[in-house]
Motif scaffolding. Structure first.
Motif, mmCIF file in Angstrom:
data_model
loop_
_atom_site.group_PDB
_atom_site.id
_atom_site.type_symbol
_atom_site.label_atom_id
_atom_site.label_comp_id
_atom_site.label_asym_id
_atom_site.label_seq_id
_atom_site.Cartn_x
_atom_site.Cartn_y
_atom_site.Cartn_z
ATOM 1 N N ILE B 144 0.851 -1.183 0.000
ATOM 2 C CA ILE B 144 0.000 0.000 0.000
ATOM 3 C C ILE B 144 0.893 1.241 0.000
ATOM 4 N N VAL B 205 1.483 -3.645 5.840
ATOM 5 C CA VAL B 205 0.491 -2.606 5.576
ATOM 6 C C VAL B 205 0.732 -1.403 6.484
ATOM 7 N N ILE B 206 0.995 -1.689 7.751
ATOM 8 C CA ILE B 206 1.197 -0.596 8.704
ATOM 9 C C ILE B 206 2.495 0.144 8.407
ATOM 10 N N THR B 207 3.588 -0.602 8.169
ATOM 11 C CA THR B 207 4.851 0.098 7.879
ATOM 12 C C THR B 207 4.726 0.911 6.601
ATOM 13 N N ILE B 209 2.022 2.350 5.433
ATOM 14 C CA ILE B 209 1.249 3.570 5.710
ATOM 15 C C ILE B 209 2.147 4.598 6.390
ATOM 16 N N MET B 210 2.934 4.140 7.365
ATOM 17 C CA MET B 210 3.824 5.063 8.072
ATOM 18 C C MET B 210 4.867 5.642 7.127
ATOM 19 N N THR B 211 5.511 4.780 6.330
ATOM 20 C CA THR B 211 6.559 5.293 5.445
ATOM 21 C C THR B 211 5.972 6.205 4.368
ATOM 22 N N TRP B 213 3.630 8.458 4.798
ATOM 23 C CA TRP B 213 3.517 9.815 5.329
ATOM 24 C C TRP B 213 4.884 10.391 5.609
ATOM 25 N N ILE B 214 5.802 9.539 6.054
ATOM 26 C CA ILE B 214 7.158 10.051 6.267
ATOM 27 C C ILE B 214 7.716 10.554 4.934
ATOM 28 N N ILE B 217 6.209 13.942 4.034
ATOM 29 C CA ILE B 217 6.791 15.046 4.812
ATOM 30 C C ILE B 217 8.233 15.299 4.379
#
Lengths: 332, 465
Positions: B144, B205-207, B209-211, B213-214, B217
């Motif tokens: 994702i 999936v979680i990593t 999503i986090m990466t 947004w990182i 930014i």
């Protein structure tokens, strides 16, 4: 300090309520990646219904009533939208990750289509004549009086919706942990076959989990639209839904730790968006602005922290065991 | 009008063929023979394609219902009439061939080089992000994070393409350098998620999503007007006002057109589409014809069995994610190195849609690289149709996003469709349920699951040899 706490609440409350939404769904065994989409849809419904009711003649005098209307509409919107997820994940046994992603794609498209249809522009606002904020005057505090910290935080420039959310959060957390219903719901996320064998209707429980999740996430979206976006719905909640997922994992699927995690995340968000205005001890020096750290660093902190926490705690994280697996009677 | 007639004739032929197929199959079944049609239908790939088509049709149908719902309403203060509905419905299906309106005000159709060329240009990054999601999916990973990898790839491509002066180095060499810089940057970014999955068993999936947004930014901060280290790449001229990065054409770096612009005059098309298709074919060969691809798939179907058979699943999970990231990076490079696309990412609150659209593309193409070429073109086509709908009718272009989201939603049911098609699930159950009816179905389903597991184990053993 008061500014810092109030600004933190602006982000913390939606995060916490949406993370609880995720918890309800995942604890019942359904991965809810659609939180972001449900928030978008809930925010839209809340704002839309406030407009409809204010067109029908409600004015500033009934602002707090309108606020409740908005909250109920956003919850209803969330429930309706999450029905799509429940249908695909529970009845049709589709891949929950894909279903959730589809809803995340669908919500902004659908909401944008309707917003443009209604207003002709890219945003839909609550009527500008309405102000849902409560000021010191509403609590009977005279204009000249100096406010102490408690009054600054709880009795001036507040949205009642935030406090409704906190009450709902506490009630639902108690339901999840201290009632028969809560126990049954959690059992469906851990070992649905065992739950099934003692006569619990797993499908019903999962439906309950997903729909409660939808209602909460819709409410969270509305809170965000109201407090952080100034009453505007733009088919976008700035990734709060995904952040709430992170909060949920960070908080280990447990309401108490989720509240703590939401505070950390909310504080980071608050610092990132307004670090040059934050005055911790009231001496007129903006400490964070003087540190000279780029605002982007503050923005990244929640995400990087989540990654690190995941890295270190993956071994003892307590994700519901059966999440993501469609329930199958025959399986043992 | 002629177009609609042609379309209905086509539809009639398809329906006639389908009825013929069903009747002849029934006849053959009762007499015990097998026809070529039955063999064709029994193929797994046929069912996959049919279930994708069902998802598309359902998506289009429900999307059109939305159009119908808004007839008679006022949009932007403009009244939506029945004529708008008819036009919009036509455009959903044939928007790409629309060439405007005739004097009478009705839509006319024909060869529209601009639309088709633009469609192929838009399909270019979609093919690659689709491949990115698809390849990861083959290894059992849900990528994702294509959006984040795409952003990182964009930043790398632009920085390389714009900072090497074209007076010193040949622009074509700069182009190649930028292309590979994007691939490497995307691959490294994605391997964060891969490493987390392989070594720490954190859900990708979680990593991702986090990466994502990182990445958003990070890229915003790189091109920040005041503090960004690459703010010298921002275009200061008049209306751009430091909001956009220079077009790469500013440095003379452009994707070659190689005559494609004469076939599709005035469109944005360039050689990138050919590169994307070549990469897709390469991926097809790697996945289906090499030991490496086999190991990737083995890790996807059963990680433990693969490990048992001596495949280093940790290595393959990481590398699969890295390949996926590289593909997303390549998507960004082909889009932004074209020379006439502008990049702005001041909005760290959103992620590029093209990354997320890789998901529907991959799912529709059932993660087959060749299928992905077609599904990406279809998604790009929907995009163009949406623009035509905005220009020609009172509706807005978001209807095409609605349709593509609906298609993803329905393609999540692909497994169900396949089971219905192969008769494992009966659509119309008899109302009177006999006692042994439900268990029967389950037994069948369980059997297939067990069988599949055995299959993969056997395959893995073959691979070991």
């Amino acid at each position: 300090m008061a500014y810092f706490i109030q600004q933190t609440l602006v982000f913390m409350v939606p995060l916490m309520i949406v993370a609880l939404a995720g918890t309800f769904s995942e604890r019942s065994g359904v991965i809810n990646l659609a939180l972001e989409g449900i928030m978008i849809f809930g925010a839209f419904m809340g704002v839309l219904f406030i407009r409809i009711f204010s067109d029908a003649g409600l004015t500033q005098a009934q602002a707090q009533l309108l606020l409740v209307v908005g909250i109920l509409a956003s919850m209803l919107g969330g429930v309706l939208f999450s029905l799509l997820l429940a249908l695909s994940a529970i009845n049709l046994k589709a891949d929950q990750t894909i279903g959730g992603t589809a809803l995340n794609l669908l919500a902004p498209a659908l909401v944008m289509f309707m917003i443009i249809a209604i207003t002709g522009s890219n945003t839909i606002n609550t009527p500008s004549s309405l102000d849902f904020m409560l000021y010191r005057g509403d609590f009977g505090i005279p204009e000249g009086k100096d406010l102490n910290l408690f009054e600054q935080i709880f009795m001036n420039k507040i949205y009642l919706s935030n406090w409704y959310a906190i009450i709902i959060y506490i009630i639902l957390s108690i339901i999840l942990y201290f009632t028969k219903f809560g126990l049954r719901l959690r059992s469906c996320g851990e070992y649905p076959q065992a739950a099934d064998s003692v006569g619990i209707n797993v499908k019903k429980m999962r439906y309950a989990g997903v729909l409660i999740s939808g209602g909460l996430a819709g409410f969270g979206g509305f809170l965000f639209a109201l407090a952080a976006a100034g009453g505007a719905s733009t088919a976008d909640v700035a990734g709060m839904g995904f952040l709430a997922l992170a909060v949920m994992i960070f908080g280990n699927w447990n309401p108490l730790t989720i509240a703590g995690a939401a505070f950390v995340f909310g504080a980071c968000k608050c610092v990132a968006s307004g670090y040059s205005y934050i005055d911790f001890n009231g001496d007129g020096i903006y400490a964070l602005a003087n540190l000279g750290i780029s605002k982007y660093i503050y923005m990244m902190i929640p995400y990087v922290a989540t990654l690190l926490i995941l890295a270190f705690t993956s071994k003892n994280s307590h994700a519901p065991k059966a999440e993501g697996q469609p329930f199958d009677h025959g399986q043992r | 009008m002629t177009f609609i007639v042609l379309f209905s004739i086509l539809l009639a032929i398809v329906i006639a063929f389908a009825t013929y197929a069903i009747i002849s199959t029934k006849k053959a079944k009762s007499s015990g023979n097998t026809t070529w049609l039955m063999k064709f239908y029994a193929k797994e790939s046929t069912k996959t394609i049919i279930s994708s088509l069902i998802a598309i049709l359902l998506g289009l149908f429900v999307g059109c219902l939305f159009l119908v719902m808004f007839v008679g309403s006022d949009m932007n203060g403009r009244h939506v009439s029945g004529f708008d509905l008819v036009d919009a419905l036509q455009l959903v299906f044939f928007g790409i061939f629309n060439t405007g309106r005739n004097a009478g005000g009705s839509l006319i159709y024909g060869w529209n080089g601009v639309s088709i060329g633009n469609m192929l240009f838009r399909a270019t990054p979609l093919i690659l992000t689709g491949l990115s999601v698809g390849i990861a999916y083959k290894t059992g990973l849900f990528n994702i994070g294509a959006s984040g990898q795409y952003l990182i790839g964009t930043a790398a491509a632009l920085i390389v393409a714009l900072s090497i002066p074209s007076t010193v180095v040949n622009p074509i060499i700069i182009w190649i350098l930028a292309f590979f810089a994007a691939i490497i940057a995307g691959a490294l970014w994605a391997s964060i998620a891969g490493l987390f999955k392989a070594f720490l068993n954190v859900n990708e999936v979680i990593t991702c999503i986090m990466t994502n947004w990182i990445a958003a930014i990070l890229v915003t901060s790189l091109f920040d007007k005041t503090t960004g280290p690459f703010n010298f790449l921002l275009d200061p001229s008049g209306d751009k006002n430091y909001k956009f990065v220079y077009k790469t054409a500013h440095n003379g770096v452009e994707t070659l057109k190689l005559g494609l612009d004469s076939i599709f005059p005035n469109s944005q098309i360039n050689f990138g589409i050919v590169i994307a298709i070549i990469i897709a074919i390469l991926m097809f060969i790697i996945i289906n014809k090499t030991t490496f691809g086999y190991s990737l798939k083995a890790c996807g179907s059963n990680k433990h069995a693969a490990q048992y058979a001596g495949i280093n699943s940790k290595f393959y999970i990481t590398i699969s994610m890295a390949i996926a990231g590289g593909l997303s990076g390549a998507a960004a490079a082909l889009y932004y190195l074209s020379g006439n696309t502008e990049f702005t990412w001041s909005t760290y609150q959103s992620l590029p849609q093209v990354g997320f659209n890789g998901i529907p593309v991959a799912l529709l193409g059932s993660c087959n690289p060749i299928g992905i070429i077609f599904s990406a073109s279809f998604m790009a086509y929907l995009d163009i149709s949406g623009l035509q709908i905005r220009n020609m009718t009172m509706y807005n272009e978001y209807i095409s996003s609605i349709i593509s989201a609906l298609i993803v939603y329905f393609s999540a049911f692909a497994l169900i469709f396949k089971q219905i098609l192969s008769g494992k699930i009966k659509l119309f159950k008899k109302k009177k349920i006999t006692v042994d009816d439900p268990p029967k179905i389950e037994v069948v389903m369980n059997n297939t699951e067990v069988k599949e597991e055995i299959d993969t184990k056997e395959e893995v053993k073959e691979g070991e040899e």
